[in-house]
Design an enzyme around this catalytic site. Structure first.
Site, PDB file in Angstrom:
ATOM      1  N   THR A  47       1.904  20.823 -19.803  1.00 32.70           N
ATOM      2  CA  THR A  47       1.508  22.123 -20.730  1.00 32.70           C
ATOM      3  C   THR A  47       0.016  22.470 -20.644  1.00 32.70           C
ATOM      4  OG1 THR A  47       3.148  21.536 -22.287  1.00 32.70           O
ATOM      5  CG2 THR A  47       1.358  22.725 -23.126  1.00 32.70           C
ATOM      6  N   ARG A  62      16.391  23.846 -26.749  1.00 29.91           N
ATOM      7  CA  ARG A  62      15.418  23.131 -27.223  1.00 29.91           C
ATOM      8  C   ARG A  62      13.865  23.668 -27.332  1.00 29.91           C
ATOM      9  NH1 ARG A  62      10.176  20.903 -24.821  1.00 29.91           N
ATOM     10  NH2 ARG A  62       9.980  18.535 -25.563  1.00 29.91           N
ATOM     11  N   VAL A  63      13.336  23.092 -28.367  1.00 26.49           N
ATOM     12  CA  VAL A  63      11.991  23.849 -28.592  1.00 26.49           C
ATOM     13  C   VAL A  63      11.185  22.121 -28.423  1.00 26.49           C
ATOM     14  CG1 VAL A  63      10.383  24.762 -30.314  1.00 26.49           C
ATOM     15  CG2 VAL A  63      12.656  25.788 -29.502  1.00 26.49           C
ATOM     16  N   GLY A  64       9.936  22.536 -27.854  1.00 27.80           N
ATOM     17  CA  GLY A  64       9.052  21.217 -27.766  1.00 27.80           C
ATOM     18  C   GLY A  64       7.931  21.440 -28.920  1.00 27.80           C
ATOM     19  N   ASP A  65       7.192  20.607 -28.950  1.00 23.51           N
ATOM     20  CA  ASP A  65       5.719  20.750 -30.000  1.00 23.51           C
ATOM     21  C   ASP A  65       4.900  21.875 -29.661  1.00 23.51           C
ATOM     22  OD1 ASP A  65       5.054  19.516 -27.314  1.00 23.51           O
ATOM     23  OD2 ASP A  65       3.385  18.757 -28.211  1.00 23.51           O
ATOM     24  N   THR A 115      -0.268  17.159 -24.948  1.00 25.19           N
ATOM     25  CA  THR A 115       0.565  17.575 -23.863  1.00 25.19           C
ATOM     26  C   THR A 115       1.534  16.281 -23.899  1.00 25.19           C
ATOM     27  OG1 THR A 115       0.917  17.913 -21.570  1.00 25.19           O
ATOM     28  CG2 THR A 115      -0.977  16.841 -22.211  1.00 25.19           C
ATOM     29  N   GLY A 116       2.577  16.412 -23.219  1.00 22.60           N
ATOM     30  CA  GLY A 116       3.662  15.411 -23.133  1.00 22.60           C
ATOM     31  C   GLY A 116       4.777  15.374 -23.847  1.00 22.60           C
ATOM     32  N   GLY A 136       7.121  16.334 -26.297  1.00 22.66           N
ATOM     33  CA  GLY A 136       6.853  17.152 -27.288  1.00 22.66           C
ATOM     34  C   GLY A 136       7.595  16.452 -28.698  1.00 22.66           C
TER      35      GLY A 136
HETATM   36  N1  ASP Z   1       4.721  19.103 -24.836  1.00 22.93           N
HETATM   37  C1  ASP Z   1       5.443  19.719 -23.958  1.00 22.93           C
HETATM   38  C2  ASP Z   1       6.902  19.972 -24.521  1.00 22.93           C
HETATM   39  O1  ASP Z   1       7.483  19.065 -24.980  1.00 22.93           O
HETATM   40  C3  ASP Z   1       5.589  19.459 -22.339  1.00 22.93           C
HETATM   41  C4  ASP Z   1       4.365  18.850 -22.031  1.00 22.93           C
HETATM   42  O2  ASP Z   1       3.319  18.868 -22.397  1.00 22.93           O
HETATM   43  O3  ASP Z   1       4.584  18.294 -20.775  1.00 22.93           O
HETATM   44  O4  ASP Z   1       7.479  20.815 -24.212  1.00 22.93           O
END
Ligand code: ASP
Length: 317
Positions: A178, A206-209, A229-230, A232
């Protein structure tokens, strides 16, 4: 609970007068803008923010501009146009913004709109709400002049069709990255933005962070800002960015604060999480820091008039 652990945990809630005094007395970094963003594509995004700042723009405009740059790049398969789709082949986008006044806007599960970060900004600036999702967010965008665009590029469609053959669940660190951007402008004010297409081939819906204020992004103009990032799901469960900012309020350095938030995740996964989370943090005095769980993580930092990429190793390597 061991006494030491209890004291450590309870300290977060205490806001002892001493600690508050420490964050209140922090020297504010002025006339020396700082831009901090995630991953290597953050470098080019930072340049856009710097341009805004050089023209006298504020931190919110700069952060939005930087995020828009990543969204518009079709080669970036984790943000905006060209982002990898969900399991149904539909690109769905999440984004949020937060400014120095503590105001925030966000969109989730948004489709066919190239610049979700600007729709999030519109939600913040022009509505009484913080968050719009899905069809409602799309309608809001269109009624505010955003053009509808097919976000699924030929390349991403090909990748998705390849994936459909065996539908192997992607581990998040394989495909997603992200862009989160934190900016401190010449006045010393802080803002941030975050935008993503999220986990590749995720469940539809799906919704992430990334659109969740406090998880992927948090700004407190008295203390600092943080972004994620990562994976979520794990950032949401630990309210990561809010926690990083609160740790800075307690006197932790930006890097220590990022590490402490990741320690919570490590503990929840018995010391051995098999996914990635990276945090970036910026303090009101212009200090920055970052940390990640595993492997490595790049962040782009503009400070003292230099824009450079930094690589850090995971805490668990
Ligand atoms: N954090 C984002 C999500 O989970 C994706 C990412 O940062 O890699 O949607």
């Amino acid at each position: 609970m061991k006494r030491r652990n209890f004291l450590r945990t309870s300290l977060v809630g205490l806001s002892s007068p001493l600690i508050l005094a420490k964050s209140r007395n922090m020297k504010i970094n002025k006339n020396n803008p700082v831009v901090l963003s995630t991953w290597d594509f953050g470098l080019a995004a930072n340049e856009k923010a710097i341009k805004v700042l050089n023209n006298g723009g504020g931190s919110m405009d700069a952060a939005e501009k930087a995020a828009r740059h990543a969204e518009a790049d079709p080669k970036n398969n984790s943000v905006g146009i060209g982002g990898l789709p969900d399991e149904k082949g539909i690109v769905t986008l999440d984004a949020c913004v937060m400014d120095s006044t503590g105001n925030a806007g966000s969109v989730a599960f948004l489709q066919n709109i190239k610049h979700p970060v600007s729709v999030a900004r519109k939600v913040m600036d022009d509505t009484k709400h913080v968050m719009l999702v899905g069809e409602g967010a799309r309608q809001f965008a269109v009624s505010n002049g955003f053009k509808e665009t097919n976000l699924l590029t030929d390349k991403s469609e090909k990748e998705w069709k390849k994936w459909l053959k065996n539908r192997r669940e992607m581990t998040p660190h394989e495909t997603h990255d992200t862009i989160s951007v934190l900016v401190q402008d010449a006045k010393g004010d802080l803002s941030g933005a975050c935008t993503t297409s999220g986990w590749a081939y995720k469940m539809h819906g799906r919704v992430g962070d990334s659109p969740i204020i406090g998880s992927a992004l948090f700004v407190d103009n008295e203390v600092g800002s943080a972004a994620a990032t990562g994976l979520g799901e794990e950032v949401i469960k630990t309210v990561g960015s809010f926690l990083v900012v609160e740790m800075m309020r307690q006197g932790y350095s930006p890097e220590e604060a990022c590490k402490e938030a990741l320690n919570r995740v490590i503990k929840l996964h018995n010391g051995n999480p098999d996914f990635q989370i990276g945090y970036i943090a910026m303090r009101k005095d212009g200090e920055v820091g970052a940390a990640c769980l595993k492997w490595s993580f790049d962040y782009a930092l503009f400070k003292n008039n230099k824009n450079k990429l930094h690589k850090i190793e995971g805490m668990l390597n």
